[in-house]
Design a protein around this motif. Structure first.
Motif, mmCIF file in Angstrom:
data_model
loop_
_atom_site.group_PDB
_atom_site.id
_atom_site.type_symbol
_atom_site.label_atom_id
_atom_site.label_comp_id
_atom_site.label_asym_id
_atom_site.label_seq_id
_atom_site.Cartn_x
_atom_site.Cartn_y
_atom_site.Cartn_z
ATOM 1 N N PRO A 8 40.643 38.038 53.206
ATOM 2 C CA PRO A 8 40.049 38.717 54.357
ATOM 3 C C PRO A 8 39.929 37.795 55.570
ATOM 4 C CG PRO A 8 38.327 38.012 52.867
ATOM 5 C CD PRO A 8 39.635 37.663 52.196
ATOM 6 N N SER A 9 39.992 38.384 56.752
ATOM 7 C CA SER A 9 39.703 37.641 57.973
ATOM 8 C C SER A 9 38.213 37.783 58.278
ATOM 9 C CB SER A 9 40.523 38.195 59.141
ATOM 10 O OG SER A 9 41.902 38.033 58.912
ATOM 11 N N PRO A 10 37.517 36.701 58.539
ATOM 12 C CA PRO A 10 36.075 36.789 58.787
ATOM 13 C C PRO A 10 35.763 37.228 60.207
ATOM 14 C CG PRO A 10 36.766 34.522 58.902
ATOM 15 C CD PRO A 10 37.996 35.313 58.530
ATOM 16 N N THR A 11 36.324 38.389 60.577
ATOM 17 C CA THR A 11 36.094 38.956 61.903
ATOM 18 C C THR A 11 35.242 40.216 61.796
ATOM 19 O OG1 THR A 11 38.208 40.155 61.753
ATOM 20 C CG2 THR A 11 38.235 38.012 62.828
ATOM 21 N N GLY A 12 34.732 40.485 60.612
ATOM 22 C CA GLY A 12 33.896 41.655 60.361
ATOM 23 C C GLY A 12 33.522 41.677 58.889
ATOM 24 N N TYR A 13 32.738 42.672 58.514
ATOM 25 C CA TYR A 13 32.313 42.799 57.120
ATOM 26 C C TYR A 13 33.344 43.583 56.311
ATOM 27 C CZ TYR A 13 27.816 41.230 58.904
ATOM 28 O OH TYR A 13 26.818 40.502 59.490
ATOM 29 N N ILE A 14 33.337 43.390 55.001
ATOM 30 C CA ILE A 14 34.263 44.108 54.121
ATOM 31 C C ILE A 14 33.969 45.603 54.178
ATOM 32 C CG2 ILE A 14 35.043 44.440 51.745
ATOM 33 C CD1 ILE A 14 34.358 41.590 51.144
ATOM 34 N N HIS A 15 35.012 46.397 54.380
ATOM 35 C CA HIS A 15 34.859 47.849 54.344
ATOM 36 C C HIS A 15 35.597 48.408 53.129
ATOM 37 C CE1 HIS A 15 38.918 48.085 55.939
ATOM 38 N NE2 HIS A 15 38.559 47.407 57.010
ATOM 39 N N ILE A 16 35.526 49.709 52.975
ATOM 40 C CA ILE A 16 36.039 50.343 51.761
ATOM 41 C C ILE A 16 37.536 50.117 51.586
ATOM 42 C CG2 ILE A 16 36.557 52.625 52.720
ATOM 43 C CD1 ILE A 16 34.608 51.925 49.472
ATOM 44 N N GLY A 17 38.279 50.003 52.704
ATOM 45 C CA GLY A 17 39.709 49.735 52.615
ATOM 46 C C GLY A 17 39.992 48.333 52.093
ATOM 47 N N ASN A 18 39.212 47.346 52.591
ATOM 48 C CA ASN A 18 39.355 45.967 52.088
ATOM 49 C C ASN A 18 39.068 45.892 50.596
ATOM 50 O OD1 ASN A 18 37.518 44.968 54.989
ATOM 51 N ND2 ASN A 18 39.727 44.931 54.791
ATOM 52 N N LEU A 19 38.047 46.641 50.181
ATOM 53 C CA LEU A 19 37.641 46.591 48.772
ATOM 54 C C LEU A 19 38.785 46.988 47.861
ATOM 55 C CD1 LEU A 19 35.757 46.429 46.370
ATOM 56 C CD2 LEU A 19 34.912 48.706 46.942
ATOM 57 N N ARG A 20 39.538 47.995 48.262
ATOM 58 C CA ARG A 20 40.646 48.453 47.413
ATOM 59 C C ARG A 20 41.613 47.305 47.139
ATOM 60 N NH1 ARG A 20 44.774 53.199 48.225
ATOM 61 N NH2 ARG A 20 44.712 54.092 46.157
ATOM 62 N N THR A 21 41.942 46.561 48.189
ATOM 63 C CA THR A 21 42.847 45.423 48.045
ATOM 64 C C THR A 21 42.230 44.344 47.163
ATOM 65 O OG1 THR A 21 43.800 45.847 50.225
ATOM 66 C CG2 THR A 21 44.100 43.642 49.312
ATOM 67 N N ALA A 22 40.968 44.022 47.426
ATOM 68 C CA ALA A 22 40.295 42.980 46.644
ATOM 69 C C ALA A 22 40.238 43.346 45.171
ATOM 70 C CB ALA A 22 38.883 42.760 47.188
ATOM 71 N N LEU A 23 39.858 44.573 44.879
ATOM 72 C CA LEU A 23 39.674 44.994 43.485
ATOM 73 C C LEU A 23 40.986 44.983 42.722
ATOM 74 C CD1 LEU A 23 37.885 46.076 41.250
ATOM 75 C CD2 LEU A 23 38.209 48.383 42.177
ATOM 76 N N MET A 24 42.044 45.495 43.324
ATOM 77 C CA MET A 24 43.333 45.525 42.623
ATOM 78 C C MET A 24 43.809 44.118 42.286
ATOM 79 S SD MET A 24 45.472 48.580 44.473
ATOM 80 C CE MET A 24 45.103 50.314 44.125
ATOM 81 N N ASN A 25 43.700 43.206 43.244
ATOM 82 C CA ASN A 25 44.124 41.832 42.977
ATOM 83 C C ASN A 25 43.239 41.170 41.928
ATOM 84 O OD1 ASN A 25 46.427 40.961 44.858
ATOM 85 N ND2 ASN A 25 45.060 42.009 46.275
ATOM 86 N N TYR A 26 41.953 41.461 41.973
ATOM 87 C CA TYR A 26 41.023 40.899 40.994
ATOM 88 C C TYR A 26 41.351 41.394 39.584
ATOM 89 C CZ TYR A 26 36.642 40.001 38.529
ATOM 90 O OH TYR A 26 35.698 39.596 37.612
ATOM 91 N N LEU A 27 41.566 42.707 39.448
ATOM 92 C CA LEU A 27 41.812 43.273 38.122
ATOM 93 C C LEU A 27 43.125 42.777 37.528
ATOM 94 C CD1 LEU A 27 40.596 46.956 38.701
ATOM 95 C CD2 LEU A 27 39.402 45.115 37.494
ATOM 96 N N ILE A 28 44.146 42.624 38.361
ATOM 97 C CA ILE A 28 45.429 42.101 37.873
ATOM 98 C C ILE A 28 45.231 40.687 37.308
ATOM 99 C CG2 ILE A 28 47.678 41.214 38.629
ATOM 100 C CD1 ILE A 28 47.847 43.644 40.489
ATOM 101 N N ALA A 29 44.512 39.851 38.062
ATOM 102 C CA ALA A 29 44.297 38.474 37.612
ATOM 103 C C ALA A 29 43.494 38.431 36.316
ATOM 104 C CB ALA A 29 43.595 37.675 38.705
ATOM 105 N N ARG A 30 42.421 39.203 36.264
ATOM 106 C CA ARG A 30 41.561 39.155 35.086
ATOM 107 C C ARG A 30 42.243 39.735 33.853
ATOM 108 N NH1 ARG A 30 39.828 35.688 37.218
ATOM 109 N NH2 ARG A 30 37.828 35.411 38.301
ATOM 110 N N LYS A 31 43.029 40.795 34.036
ATOM 111 C CA LYS A 31 43.700 41.395 32.890
ATOM 112 C C LYS A 31 44.711 40.438 32.274
ATOM 113 C CE LYS A 31 45.568 45.783 31.284
ATOM 114 N NZ LYS A 31 45.821 47.201 31.642
ATOM 115 N N ALA A 32 45.298 39.590 33.112
ATOM 116 C CA ALA A 32 46.297 38.634 32.625
ATOM 117 C C ALA A 32 45.672 37.291 32.248
ATOM 118 C CB ALA A 32 47.371 38.422 33.696
ATOM 119 N N GLY A 33 44.340 37.197 32.394
ATOM 120 C CA GLY A 33 43.702 35.916 32.110
ATOM 121 C C GLY A 33 44.070 34.856 33.122
ATOM 122 N N GLY A 34 44.358 35.290 34.351
ATOM 123 C CA GLY A 34 44.828 34.380 35.383
ATOM 124 C C GLY A 34 43.748 33.944 36.364
ATOM 125 N N THR A 35 44.188 33.618 37.585
ATOM 126 C CA THR A 35 43.319 33.049 38.613
ATOM 127 C C THR A 35 43.207 33.993 39.800
ATOM 128 O OG1 THR A 35 43.925 30.795 37.983
ATOM 129 C CG2 THR A 35 43.008 31.097 40.184
#
Length: 441
Positions: A8-35
């Motif tokens: 994220p760019s720290p030019t504002g607070y996280i909104h619902i659209g940002n969350l979608r991106t964050a969550l998908m990347n997080y779940l992919i990493a965690r499901k694979a035991g990655g970083t």
């Protein structure tokens, strides 16, 4: 190892659209035991603010999206300059001096001729002397990456096979005239040097991805597996972009939305799987599959979060909500009984306070005109407190015998008189918590 990032760019607070991106990347990493890397894209010194960095961290922690390490682009400017030097040496980076007005006139001319509005590379024909003159007149120019004008192809994790003709795309600006490094090259350098293997982002980045693939390859990096999720719309299909300010995660949090309700919705929204409330992060991770998401615009309705939040809260033990119960003013000795009575009758934890106020201070009676005489007669039969779990049954039986009323005509007026509401908890369980009955008059 699988490595993803949320940038994220720290030019504002996280909104619902940002969350979608964050969550998908997080779940992919965690499901694979990655970083999972949190990368703060703060190369814009004027718009980037530390309060937004803190806000981003706070929102992610509230959701339980814990990062393995944090990086800041403002601390890596030397790496971007080194990459820029490499591109210059290989003849893939050139300085251009057109003003925004000149570029706009070029685009309009190309469109009028039926051609794609692509930068014409006029800067490549400038002599060193002409460049020096332009720098003296206009200051430093922008630096553009020279694309190989061929098709750029990749297999997208959501969109499938993508093919973009680089000849239809302008050579991207990577460094502005004031020296600011732009996202396009900074992201490439970071993804390459940090070993990012998977990148999920919005479908508005597809063309950007095409140009970045060429930059990655020019710098000798390995192209990550890209996936571009659909963009969110409002519940009627309207553009959501203008409303994102009102859909900041901190605003949803202030409204009482629970993290697991929000994550459960966003982990399935836009996929072929039905939205299901999950009890914990492990269930979300286990059930996530990026390939089950579609490319069509995805409708998001904030109102869908409240029933999910209610269902989540109803499943929780007292220990999980103890703090909220205390804040509502409920004495310790009544906390367990209070939670058992209210847990099925709240949308958010914010509803606990009004419930306790009603129990402690009595409700404003809601008595329909046709029921006024009946309620008055019934109240005369209500025994003095304190009440117990047998009070409601004994009282309504006595009222039924005295008035002849039964069923809904008996119970509803009495509920409204005692609680001021037509709906709520089982009255037998609620009565022991009632300390004042205003309907007595």
């Amino acid at each position: 190892m699988t490595t993803t990032r949320f940038a994220p760019s720290p030019t504002g607070y996280i909104h619902i659209g940002n969350l979608r991106t964050a969550l998908m990347n997080y779940l992919i990493a965690r499901k694979a035991g990655g970083t999972f890397i949190l990368r703060i894209d703060d190369t814009d010194p004027e718009r980037s603010k530390e309060e937004y960095v803190d806000g981003i961290k706070s929102d992610l922690e509230w959701l339980g999206l814990h990062w393995d390490r944090i990086e800041r682009q403002s601390e890596r400017l030397d790496r971007y300059q080194a990459a820029a030097d490499s591109l210059r040496e290989m003849g893939r980076f050139y300085e251009a001096f057109e003003t925004p007005t000149e570029l706009d006139l070029k685009r309009k001319k190309q469109l009028n001729m039926g051609k794609p509005p692509v930068y014409d590379r006029a800067a490549l024909a400038l002599t060193d002397a002409e460049k020096e003159t332009l720098r003296a007149e206009r200051g430093d120019g922008v630096w553009r990456f020279k694309l190989d004008r061929e098709r750029i192809e990749w297999r997208d994790g959501i969109l499938g096979d993508i093919s973009i003709d680089a000849a239809s795309v302008s050579d991207p600006v990577l460094i502005r005239g004031d020296g600011q490094v732009l996202y396009t090259i900074a992201s490439v350098v970071d993804d390459t040097e940090m070993g990012v293997t998977n990148v999920v982002r919005g479908s508005d980045h597809v063309t950007n991805t095409a140009t970045q693939i060429q930059i990655i390859e020019a710098l000798g990096g390995k192209v990550p597996a890209f996936a571009h999720h659909s963009l969110l719309t409002g519940p009627q299909g309207e553009a959501l972009s203008k409303r994102l300010g009102t859909l900041a995660l901190r605003d949803l949090r202030a409204q009482g939305i629970e993290p697991m309700a929000l994550l459960s919705l966003m982990a399935r929204l836009g996929s072929s799987d039905a939205v299901e409330l999950r009890s914990d992060m492990a269930e979300l991770i286990d059930g996530f599959d990026i390939e089950r998401f579609g490319s069509a615009p995805t409708k998001f309705d904030v109102d869908d979060l409240f029933p999910l939040t209610a269902r989540h809260l109803a499943s929780l033990p007292l220990a999980a909500v103890q703090e909220a119960v205390v804040e509502a003013g409920v004495p310790d000795e009544k906390a367990a009984q209070f939670w058992d009575v209210t847990r099925q009758n709240i949308s958010t934890l914010k509803d606990l306070g009004p419930w306790w106020e009603m129990m402690r201070d009595g409700a404003v009676p809601q008595i329909d005109a046709e029921d006024a005489a009946f309620v008055k007669e019934a109240m005369a039969l209500l025994p003095d407190g304190p009440f117990d779990d047998q009070t409601w049954g004994a009282w309504t039986s006595a009222v039924k015998e005295a008035t002849g009323r039964k069923g809904r005509g008996l119970f509803m007026p009495l509920r409204k008189a005692l609680t001021g509401q037509a709906h709520g908890p089982d009255m037998s369980a609620l009565m022991p918590l009632l300390q004042v009955v205003k309907a007595r008059g």
